[in-house]
Design an enzyme around this catalytic site. Structure first.
Site, PDB file in Angstrom:
ATOM      1  N   ARG A  42      14.400  -0.157   1.598  1.00  0.00           N
ATOM      2  CA  ARG A  42      14.754  -1.444   2.184  1.00  0.00           C
ATOM      3  C   ARG A  42      15.100  -2.428   1.083  1.00  0.00           C
ATOM      4  O   ARG A  42      14.702  -2.254  -0.085  1.00  0.00           O
ATOM      5  CB  ARG A  42      13.710  -1.971   3.150  1.00  0.00           C
ATOM      6  N   GLY A  74       0.812  -1.217   0.000  1.00  0.00           N
ATOM      7  CA  GLY A  74       0.000   0.000   0.000  1.00  0.00           C
ATOM      8  C   GLY A  74       0.839   1.257   0.000  1.00  0.00           C
ATOM      9  O   GLY A  74       0.353   2.341  -0.316  1.00  0.00           O
ATOM     10  N   ASP A 103       0.905 -11.305   6.386  1.00  0.00           N
ATOM     11  CA  ASP A 103       1.466 -10.445   5.333  1.00  0.00           C
ATOM     12  C   ASP A 103       2.810  -9.866   5.771  1.00  0.00           C
ATOM     13  O   ASP A 103       3.510  -9.256   4.977  1.00  0.00           O
ATOM     14  CB  ASP A 103       0.497  -9.300   4.995  1.00  0.00           C
TER      15      ASP A 103
END
Ligand code: AMP
Ligand code: MG
Length: 531
Positions: free
Chosen positions: A194, A103, A275
């Site tokens: 990341r 998202g 998730d």
């Protein structure tokens, strides 16, 4: 950065969402959607991990160039990059949540590196994607600092984790109600780059399985095996049920090893939703995580979970297994029978128990785990550590200083040595002191059985018991300064946490127990999911 090359296996091998407009939707039969990051008004680099950057192929000159900051905030793509958001689902706090997806994470592509294979660069907080649902796609500075510092701290502790390459301010601001208590405020936005060889999560497989998208499910499993578990194919390109099972079994083992590490250093993930479970067994998604200051198996830093404590410190292995069970369910169509999947689940429990015992033996300075009597020592120690507020990190470092000829007739000597680890060293009850004295008697007998000198034992213990961890209040101090425009504490923590097992006497203050003011302060002992 002209020398960097990208080989975008994920988008080259897996089906894309055919829609390329950026609006929220249900994305079916696709593993990702192409999406551009939002342009930002004033990208500013705050911190970078220079050694890691070098391993990825960035030169010192690259990092200093304004282009680097533009790329790491989503304002520019390098040749070979193609940006996309992944589609996945997940169980959140035990409930199936359906489609979630990246998202606010935007992948830039897979860098091919000399020593680290393919490494996907992913910007967290780079704007809305088709998976943003009702949220804004942004990440605030405080949560970005926490992710940046903690992923690197974990790496240097020797714990599998996604890495962090850079931390930038975007120039944007958003409103957040930090503690969900009606006190909304404007906060600066940031972007962390990341890095991992794969950002596939358990939920990446759950979503197609839940929709009966078997073709996509099989493609995803094959892609994961080819990309990150190629040794399971042993040269052949043939897939079989046995290979799928070996893949699941390896994920289970890696997940187990990761959680044993968390228990070793006192890390509580805080949001072990499926998730947020990496298929590589890496610690991923640093949200409302925390480090236990005082040893408490019931502690969770996450205020959203304060009541149920589903993701409490001591419950992480059980949740890991529960999450694996969901993954097993998802891949069932590839296996077609329950027994072999169940066998892997049982192995997880056994493997965890054995690995935990071996880990505890090393924390206590034993040569190896000697069975039931050791287990009893571990369990009685955990009970003692939980009885009064005892700083876990300091306790194990001080334990290494215990002389082999400790006087166990009274509590005087050990209490003098260990006093700094107690939050109330002066208020310890007689019965507690007696119980701990008799524990030390048994502990010493066990050490004598091994016959190591104190120095030998301390040397081994200090390699598994860190002196420096990212205590919650340390991160919070760095955040508060950064919010005033002073980034020095971020850099200082980066430096100290690069050598968590070393004494670093010049940084003693960073190894001290949580100060009283931090006991119940937001950000120090409790965090919300707001980020
Ligand atoms: P998390 O709790 O961070 O793992 O997030 C759960 C889901 O919410 C994921 O799909 C995230 O991408 C999404 N999410 C969290 N924060 C935001 C945000 N600020 N904007 C868009 N999506 C978000
Ligand atoms: Mg997440």
């Amino acid at each position: 950065m002209n020398n960097l090359t990208f080989d975008n296996r994920f988008i080259n091998h897996l089906p894309a969402d055919s829609e390329t407009e950026n609006y929220c939707r249900s994305v079916e039969n696709a593993a990702y959607s192409f999406v551009n990051a939002a342009k930002t008004s004033n990208p500013t680099l705050i911190a970078v991990t220079p050694l890691f950057a070098k391993q990825l192929g960035f030169s010192e000159h690259d990092i200093k160039d304004a282009e680097f900051t533009r790329v790491m905030t989503g304002n520019q793509l390098l040749p070979g990059m193609k940006s996309y958001a992944q589609c996945y689902g997940g169980h959140q706090f035990g409930q199936w949540a359906g489609q979630l997806g990246d998202g606010r994470a935007i992948n830039l592509g897979e860098l091919t590196t000399a020593g680290l294979g393919h490494q996907t660069l992913q910007l967290k907080g780079a704007g809305k994607t088709p998976y943003s649902r009702r949220a804004d796609g942004m990440a605030v500075l405080r949560s970005s600092i926490r992710e940046f510092l903690c992923s690197e701290a974990m790496f240097h502790l020797g714990i599998p984790t996604t890495r962090a390459l850079s931390l930038c301010l975007s120039g944007e601001e958003v409103v957040r109600d930090k503690m969900y208590d009606g006190n909304a405020a404007i906060e600066p936005c940031a972007v962390v780059c990341r890095v991992s060889s794969s950002f596939l999560r358990f939920g990446s497989f759950q979503l197609p399985a839940s929709r009966g998208e078997e073709v996509l499910l099989i493609k995803l499993v094959k892609h994961s095996i080819k990309s990150d578990f190629a040794h399971l194919l042993s040269g052949s390109s043939e897939f079989s049920k046995e290979i799928y099972l070996a893949w699941f079994s390896e994920i289970s083992q890696k997940t187990c090893a990761m959680i044993v590490h968390w228990m070793r250093v006192g890390f509580v993930h805080g949001v072990m939703n499926t998730d947020n479970m990496s298929i590589l067994g890496e610690t991923i998604d640093y949200g409302p995580y925390g480090w236990v200051d005082d040893f408490d198996l019931n502690w969770t830093p996450n205020t959203t979970d304060a009541h149920e404590k589903r993701y409490r410190f001591g419950g992480q292995a059980e949740i890991g297994q529960w999450n694996l069970f969901q993954l097993a369910n998802a891949i069932f169509p590839l296996i077609g029978e329950a027994e072999p999947l169940q066998a892997v689940m049982s192995d997880f429990a056994l493997n965890y128990q054995n690995s935990w015992c071996t880990m505890m033996a090393s924390k206590l300075g034993f040569k190896d785990y000697q069975g039931q009597t050791d287990l009893y020592l571990f369990q009685s120690l955990e009970k003692l550590l939980s009885t009064v507020e005892t700083d876990m990190t300091i306790f194990y470092r001080l334990l290494a200083t215990l002389p082999n000829d400790l006087d166990t007739d009274s509590h005087q000597q050990w209490l003098t040595l260990l006093a700094p680890c107690f939050y109330n060293a002066h208020d310890l009850e007689q019965s507690y002191l007696q119980d701990f004295t008799s524990w030390f008697k048994r502990y010493l007998a066990r050490l004598n059985y091994d016959g190591l000198t104190q120095r030998q034992r301390a040397q081994a213990m200090n390699q598994v018991n860190p002196k420096f961890v990212l205590r919650n209040y340390l991160a919070q101090q760095a955040i508060e300064l950064a919010e005033q425009g002073d980034y020095s504490e971020i850099h200082q923590l980066q430096l100290i946490l690069q050598s968590p097992y070393k004494e670093q006497p010049e940084f003693q203050d960073y190894a001290k127990k949580r100060p009283d003011w931090a006991r119940n302060k937001a950000g120090c002992s409790m965090l919300s999911c707001s980020s």
